[in-house]
Every structure is written in C-alpha cells, then in structure tokens.
Motif scaffolding. Sequence first.
Motif, PDB file in Angstrom:
ATOM      1  N   TYR A   1       9.962 -27.480 -44.819  1.00  0.00           N
ATOM      2  CA  TYR A   1       9.004 -26.495 -44.336  1.00  0.00           C
ATOM      3  C   TYR A   1       9.724 -25.226 -43.905  1.00  0.00           C
ATOM      4  O   TYR A   1      10.884 -25.270 -43.507  1.00  0.00           O
ATOM      5  N   ARG A   2       9.012 -24.105 -44.002  1.00  0.00           N
ATOM      6  CA  ARG A   2       9.517 -22.829 -43.500  1.00  0.00           C
ATOM      7  C   ARG A   2       8.462 -22.212 -42.617  1.00  0.00           C
ATOM      8  O   ARG A   2       7.273 -22.289 -42.904  1.00  0.00           O
ATOM      9  N   HIS A   3       8.910 -21.569 -41.554  1.00  0.00           N
ATOM     10  CA  HIS A   3       7.987 -20.881 -40.660  1.00  0.00           C
ATOM     11  C   HIS A   3       7.449 -19.646 -41.375  1.00  0.00           C
ATOM     12  O   HIS A   3       8.183 -18.942 -42.063  1.00  0.00           O
ATOM     13  N   ALA A   4       6.156 -19.382 -41.233  1.00  0.00           N
ATOM     14  CA  ALA A   4       5.536 -18.217 -41.859  1.00  0.00           C
ATOM     15  C   ALA A   4       4.536 -17.611 -40.886  1.00  0.00           C
ATOM     16  O   ALA A   4       3.935 -18.308 -40.078  1.00  0.00           O
ATOM     17  N   THR A   5       4.366 -16.314 -40.971  1.00  0.00           N
ATOM     18  CA  THR A   5       3.404 -15.607 -40.128  1.00  0.00           C
ATOM     19  C   THR A   5       2.371 -14.953 -41.019  1.00  0.00           C
ATOM     20  O   THR A   5       2.714 -14.274 -41.986  1.00  0.00           O
ATOM     21  N   PHE A   6       1.086 -15.180 -40.699  1.00  0.00           N
ATOM     22  CA  PHE A   6      -0.008 -14.619 -41.465  1.00  0.00           C
ATOM     23  C   PHE A   6      -0.949 -13.899 -40.521  1.00  0.00           C
ATOM     24  O   PHE A   6      -1.057 -14.247 -39.352  1.00  0.00           O
ATOM     25  N   THR A   7      -1.650 -12.936 -41.063  1.00  0.00           N
ATOM     26  CA  THR A   7      -2.676 -12.236 -40.303  1.00  0.00           C
ATOM     27  C   THR A   7      -4.026 -12.737 -40.780  1.00  0.00           C
ATOM     28  O   THR A   7      -4.338 -12.664 -41.962  1.00  0.00           O
ATOM     29  N   LEU A   8      -4.818 -13.253 -39.849  1.00  0.00           N
ATOM     30  CA  LEU A   8      -6.138 -13.787 -40.164  1.00  0.00           C
ATOM     31  C   LEU A   8      -7.181 -13.063 -39.323  1.00  0.00           C
ATOM     32  O   LEU A   8      -6.890 -12.568 -38.243  1.00  0.00           O
ATOM     33  N   THR A   9      -8.410 -13.052 -39.815  1.00  0.00           N
ATOM     34  CA  THR A   9      -9.497 -12.464 -39.046  1.00  0.00           C
ATOM     35  C   THR A   9      -9.860 -13.404 -37.898  1.00  0.00           C
ATOM     36  O   THR A   9      -9.539 -14.605 -37.939  1.00  0.00           O
ATOM     37  N   GLU A  10     -10.535 -12.864 -36.901  1.00  0.00           N
ATOM     38  CA  GLU A  10     -10.989 -13.696 -35.776  1.00  0.00           C
ATOM     39  C   GLU A  10     -11.908 -14.807 -36.273  1.00  0.00           C
ATOM     40  O   GLU A  10     -11.847 -15.934 -35.794  1.00  0.00           O
ATOM     41  N   ALA A  11     -12.767 -14.463 -37.246  1.00  0.00           N
ATOM     42  CA  ALA A  11     -13.688 -15.472 -37.795  1.00  0.00           C
ATOM     43  C   ALA A  11     -12.914 -16.596 -38.484  1.00  0.00           C
ATOM     44  O   ALA A  11     -13.240 -17.776 -38.320  1.00  0.00           O
ATOM     45  N   SER A  12     -11.876 -16.254 -39.244  1.00  0.00           N
ATOM     46  CA  SER A  12     -11.070 -17.276 -39.927  1.00  0.00           C
ATOM     47  C   SER A  12     -10.350 -18.167 -38.926  1.00  0.00           C
ATOM     48  O   SER A  12     -10.269 -19.384 -39.109  1.00  0.00           O
ATOM     49  N   ILE A  13      -9.838 -17.566 -37.871  1.00  0.00           N
ATOM     50  CA  ILE A  13      -9.147 -18.345 -36.841  1.00  0.00           C
ATOM     51  C   ILE A  13     -10.122 -19.296 -36.160  1.00  0.00           C
ATOM     52  O   ILE A  13      -9.807 -20.472 -35.937  1.00  0.00           O
ATOM     53  N   ALA A  14     -11.315 -18.813 -35.850  1.00  0.00           N
ATOM     54  CA  ALA A  14     -12.322 -19.667 -35.208  1.00  0.00           C
ATOM     55  C   ALA A  14     -12.718 -20.813 -36.125  1.00  0.00           C
ATOM     56  O   ALA A  14     -12.855 -21.963 -35.679  1.00  0.00           O
ATOM     57  N   GLN A  15     -12.898 -20.520 -37.426  1.00  0.00           N
ATOM     58  CA  GLN A  15     -13.259 -21.569 -38.374  1.00  0.00           C
ATOM     59  C   GLN A  15     -12.136 -22.592 -38.508  1.00  0.00           C
ATOM     60  O   GLN A  15     -12.383 -23.807 -38.539  1.00  0.00           O
ATOM     61  N   LEU A  16     -10.898 -22.115 -38.573  1.00  0.00           N
ATOM     62  CA  LEU A  16      -9.749 -23.015 -38.680  1.00  0.00           C
ATOM     63  C   LEU A  16      -9.647 -23.894 -37.434  1.00  0.00           C
ATOM     64  O   LEU A  16      -9.391 -25.100 -37.531  1.00  0.00           O
ATOM     65  N   ASP A  17      -9.843 -23.301 -36.253  1.00  0.00           N
ATOM     66  CA  ASP A  17      -9.826 -24.073 -35.008  1.00  0.00           C
ATOM     67  C   ASP A  17     -10.894 -25.164 -35.018  1.00  0.00           C
ATOM     68  O   ASP A  17     -10.642 -26.300 -34.639  1.00  0.00           O
ATOM     69  N   GLU A  18     -12.088 -24.808 -35.465  1.00  0.00           N
ATOM     70  CA  GLU A  18     -13.192 -25.769 -35.499  1.00  0.00           C
ATOM     71  C   GLU A  18     -12.896 -26.920 -36.460  1.00  0.00           C
ATOM     72  O   GLU A  18     -13.102 -28.092 -36.135  1.00  0.00           O
ATOM     73  N   ILE A  19     -12.397 -26.581 -37.645  1.00  0.00           N
ATOM     74  CA  ILE A  19     -12.065 -27.621 -38.633  1.00  0.00           C
ATOM     75  C   ILE A  19     -10.974 -28.533 -38.076  1.00  0.00           C
ATOM     76  O   ILE A  19     -11.032 -29.760 -38.225  1.00  0.00           O
ATOM     77  N   ALA A  20      -9.963 -27.939 -37.433  1.00  0.00           N
ATOM     78  CA  ALA A  20      -8.863 -28.729 -36.881  1.00  0.00           C
ATOM     79  C   ALA A  20      -9.356 -29.677 -35.797  1.00  0.00           C
ATOM     80  O   ALA A  20      -8.955 -30.839 -35.751  1.00  0.00           O
ATOM     81  N   LYS A  21     -10.236 -29.198 -34.925  1.00  0.00           N
ATOM     82  CA  LYS A  21     -10.761 -30.052 -33.850  1.00  0.00           C
ATOM     83  C   LYS A  21     -11.614 -31.182 -34.407  1.00  0.00           C
ATOM     84  O   LYS A  21     -11.507 -32.324 -33.974  1.00  0.00           O
ATOM     85  N   GLU A  22     -12.465 -30.863 -35.378  1.00  0.00           N
ATOM     86  CA  GLU A  22     -13.357 -31.885 -35.939  1.00  0.00           C
ATOM     87  C   GLU A  22     -12.601 -32.927 -36.747  1.00  0.00           C
ATOM     88  O   GLU A  22     -12.938 -34.106 -36.723  1.00  0.00           O
ATOM     89  N   SER A  23     -11.576 -32.491 -37.481  1.00  0.00           N
ATOM     90  CA  SER A  23     -10.861 -33.417 -38.353  1.00  0.00           C
ATOM     91  C   SER A  23      -9.679 -34.087 -37.665  1.00  0.00           C
ATOM     92  O   SER A  23      -9.210 -35.129 -38.121  1.00  0.00           O
ATOM     93  N   GLY A  24      -9.168 -33.470 -36.596  1.00  0.00           N
ATOM     94  CA  GLY A  24      -7.975 -34.009 -35.945  1.00  0.00           C
ATOM     95  C   GLY A  24      -6.710 -33.725 -36.723  1.00  0.00           C
ATOM     96  O   GLY A  24      -5.681 -34.353 -36.488  1.00  0.00           O
TER      97      GLY A  24
END
Length: 115
Positions: A58-81
């Motif tokens: 693995y390599r560390h990477a930095t990306f720029t995401l919209t607030e909506a994308s971050i919120a959606q990613l957070d929600e998916i992560a919480k629901e799926s574990g």
Amino acid sequence: MSLTDLKRKKPKVDRSKISVEDFIADANNYASGKPTLLAGQKSKPPKRGLDKMTTKSYRHATFTLTEASIAQLDEIAKESGIAKSKLLRILIKEFYDKSSGEQGHILQRRKDDHL
C-alpha cells in the motif's frame, strides 16, 4: 529535575505468582498475537489495521473529495463496517473491471449530473 519528579505516580500492581509453564505458554500466545492468559492482567485486543507485511503493498495517497462524497463514504463505512480506504479500493477495482463502454457511460452520466 528534583527528586519529586522521580516519585512513582501509581502504586505497583500486585502480581500473583505463576508457574514457569504458564509463563512460557503465555509468552507463546503473546508472540503469536493471541490474547494473554495470565490472571489479573489485561491483554490488548489484536490490531485490526494493516500489519508490517501488508503495508508494503500500500501507498499513502491524498485526494480531494466533496463534502457530499465524504458524508456518503462515512455512511457506507459505518453501515458496512468496512474501512473507508478499503471501500475506495473496492470501488476503484469495480470501476476498473468494467468495460471501456461501461466506464464511459458512468463518466458521461456523472458529467451530465454536474452541468
């Protein structure tokens, strides 16, 4: 530094005596990443993150995401574990495995959404 800085803050933990066999068995458990068995001692839970062997792939990477994308990613992560970085790897692989026509269709649909 004064001598008061060297004063012990916490009292010593009274350790019960154990047999040599129990000590060796517990050391083997510790070495193999299993919880310790000694009475009166709390073992640390095994790490859930990447270990030294897997971090090489693995390599560390930095990306720029919209607030909506971050919120959606957070929600998916919480629901799926599932960790957000693993979710992103899954989504990238899914997109990569699609035919170029399917990829183009998805990209065009996303482009149309932003107009």
